[in-house]
Design a protein around this motif. Sequence first.
Motif, PDB file in Angstrom:
ATOM      1  N   PHE A  82      10.245  16.081   8.020  1.00  0.00           N
ATOM      2  CA  PHE A  82       9.236  15.957   9.068  1.00  0.00           C
ATOM      3  C   PHE A  82       9.814  15.226  10.273  1.00  0.00           C
ATOM      4  N   ARG A  86       6.700   8.637  17.665  1.00  0.00           N
ATOM      5  CA  ARG A  86       5.810   7.501  17.399  1.00  0.00           C
ATOM      6  C   ARG A  86       5.700   6.627  18.628  1.00  0.00           C
ATOM      7  N   HIS A  92       3.643   4.380  10.405  1.00  0.00           N
ATOM      8  CA  HIS A  92       3.579   5.253   9.222  1.00  0.00           C
ATOM      9  C   HIS A  92       2.763   4.557   8.149  1.00  0.00           C
ATOM     10  N   HIS A  96       5.702   0.301   0.478  1.00  0.00           N
ATOM     11  CA  HIS A  96       5.345   1.088  -0.707  1.00  0.00           C
ATOM     12  C   HIS A  96       6.614   1.440  -1.476  1.00  0.00           C
ATOM     13  N   ARG A 122      16.007   9.665   0.972  1.00  0.00           N
ATOM     14  CA  ARG A 122      15.495   9.984   2.312  1.00  0.00           C
ATOM     15  C   ARG A 122      16.611   9.729   3.315  1.00  0.00           C
ATOM     16  N   THR A 137      12.183   1.876  10.260  1.00  0.00           N
ATOM     17  CA  THR A 137      11.931   1.726   8.826  1.00  0.00           C
ATOM     18  C   THR A 137      12.444   0.370   8.317  1.00  0.00           C
ATOM     19  N   PHE A 179      18.215   6.104   2.358  1.00  0.00           N
ATOM     20  CA  PHE A 179      17.651   5.138   1.404  1.00  0.00           C
ATOM     21  C   PHE A 179      17.109   5.862   0.185  1.00  0.00           C
ATOM     22  N   GLU A 181      14.449   6.582  -2.562  1.00  0.00           N
ATOM     23  CA  GLU A 181      12.979   6.486  -2.569  1.00  0.00           C
ATOM     24  C   GLU A 181      12.500   5.466  -3.588  1.00  0.00           C
ATOM     25  N   HIS A 185       9.749   0.315   0.873  1.00  0.00           N
ATOM     26  CA  HIS A 185      10.009   0.517   2.302  1.00  0.00           C
ATOM     27  C   HIS A 185       8.708   0.702   3.066  1.00  0.00           C
ATOM     28  N   ALA A 186       8.808   0.590   4.389  1.00  0.00           N
ATOM     29  CA  ALA A 186       7.625   0.715   5.242  1.00  0.00           C
ATOM     30  C   ALA A 186       8.006   1.341   6.576  1.00  0.00           C
ATOM     31  N   GLY A 187       7.029   1.952   7.211  1.00  0.00           N
ATOM     32  CA  GLY A 187       7.174   2.428   8.593  1.00  0.00           C
ATOM     33  C   GLY A 187       6.203   1.630   9.438  1.00  0.00           C
ATOM     34  N   ARG A 196       9.479   6.223  19.334  1.00  0.00           N
ATOM     35  CA  ARG A 196      10.484   6.460  18.286  1.00  0.00           C
ATOM     36  C   ARG A 196      10.541   7.971  18.053  1.00  0.00           C
ATOM     37  N   LEU A 200      13.014  12.930   9.482  1.00  0.00           N
ATOM     38  CA  LEU A 200      13.184  12.377   8.139  1.00  0.00           C
ATOM     39  C   LEU A 200      13.302  13.516   7.142  1.00  0.00           C
TER      40      LEU A 200
HETATM   41  O1  LIG Z   1       8.141   6.086   9.147  1.00  0.00           O
HETATM   42  C1  LIG Z   1       8.953   5.390   8.549  1.00  0.00           C
HETATM   43  O2  LIG Z   1       9.754   4.652   9.125  1.00  0.00           O
HETATM   44  C2  LIG Z   1       8.974   5.407   7.033  1.00  0.00           C
HETATM   45  C3  LIG Z   1       8.586   6.731   6.461  1.00  0.00           C
HETATM   46  C4  LIG Z   1       8.413   6.715   4.986  1.00  0.00           C
HETATM   47  O3  LIG Z   1       7.760   5.896   4.420  1.00  0.00           O
HETATM   48  C5  LIG Z   1       9.064   7.757   4.185  1.00  0.00           C
HETATM   49  O4  LIG Z   1       9.718   8.609   4.755  1.00  0.00           O
HETATM   50  O5  LIG Z   1       8.930   7.773   2.940  1.00  0.00           O
END
Ligand SMILES: O=C(O)CCC(=O)C(=O)O
Length: 266
Positions: A82, A86, A92, A96, A122, A137, A179, A181, A185-187, A196, A200
């Motif tokens: 995707f 941003r 995001h 999680h 990812r 991220t 990274f 999964e 991590h967070a967005g 941005r 991804l």
């Molecule tokens: O938008 C972001 O930086 C993180 C996206 C995310 O959580 C993911 O790709 O699993």
Amino acid sequence: MTDEEKFRFDLSGFLVRPAILERDEVDAIVEQIERIHHNPDALPPEHRAVPGGPASVLIDHPKVLDVLHEIIGPDVRMENCFSVWREKGQEHGGLHGGGPQQGDPIFGYRVNNGRIHAGMVRVVFELTDVTKKDGATHFIAGSHKSNFPMHPDHMSLEEDKRSPFLMTYECPAGSAIFFTENLCHAGPVWQRDTPRVAVLNAYAHLATHWHRLRIPPEVLSALPREKQVYFREPWVADFRTSPATINTIERFLNNDEPPVNTDTKP
Ligand SMILES: O=C(O)CCC(=O)C(=O)O
Ligand SMILES: [Fe+2]
């Protein structure tokens, strides 16, 4: 992948490869993403979603495959993709993933006999210069190997409540960030005045498939055959033949089987 990169990825769960794309590749993908998000009709239908059009250079970039072959294995598929445009204030979402999922074949992270076996990986392609203040991220370093569930004391993105293990990166436009999964991590909320712009991609072992593909069929079918390879069906061996047929890149290139079907209804 150098020994230092391997060490860094194993230790923290993520890795930055700076500036792997050429300037003209970055510019073309940024223009495509700008149109995808604001004026899709200006694009031919097969470029109206990633990984079509200029973004297709990312599918099998040698500096990406090089890492994926080392951390997933020799046979990889791409299973999700995707793009992000941003604006300041958008996000995001919060932290999680992470914690004791090593046993899970889709997300798990294992090292055996000196080899990394990551589940889904990812790859974030940052298409603008990014600083640590921007809100790209974020990761809880090391959480991909944590044996206990993520502790609430380490799950805040608020400035004064952040975990000491919360990390992010700075990089020039055209960099790739890998990274697992299994890493928490967070967005977070994007802080910069300019958007941005990122793509991804998610990759996994040839035999696994987590995301149901939602790439429009016209985008997938317009990709060159050698890029469709990364969307071949998720299986390894077909025992209807003797000897078994192995789902190699060469097998896919030598027949006219379509990539995995995106056209089926939910
Ligand atoms: O938008 C972001 O930086 C993180 C996206 C995310 O959580 C993911 O790709 O699993
Ligand atoms: Fe995520």
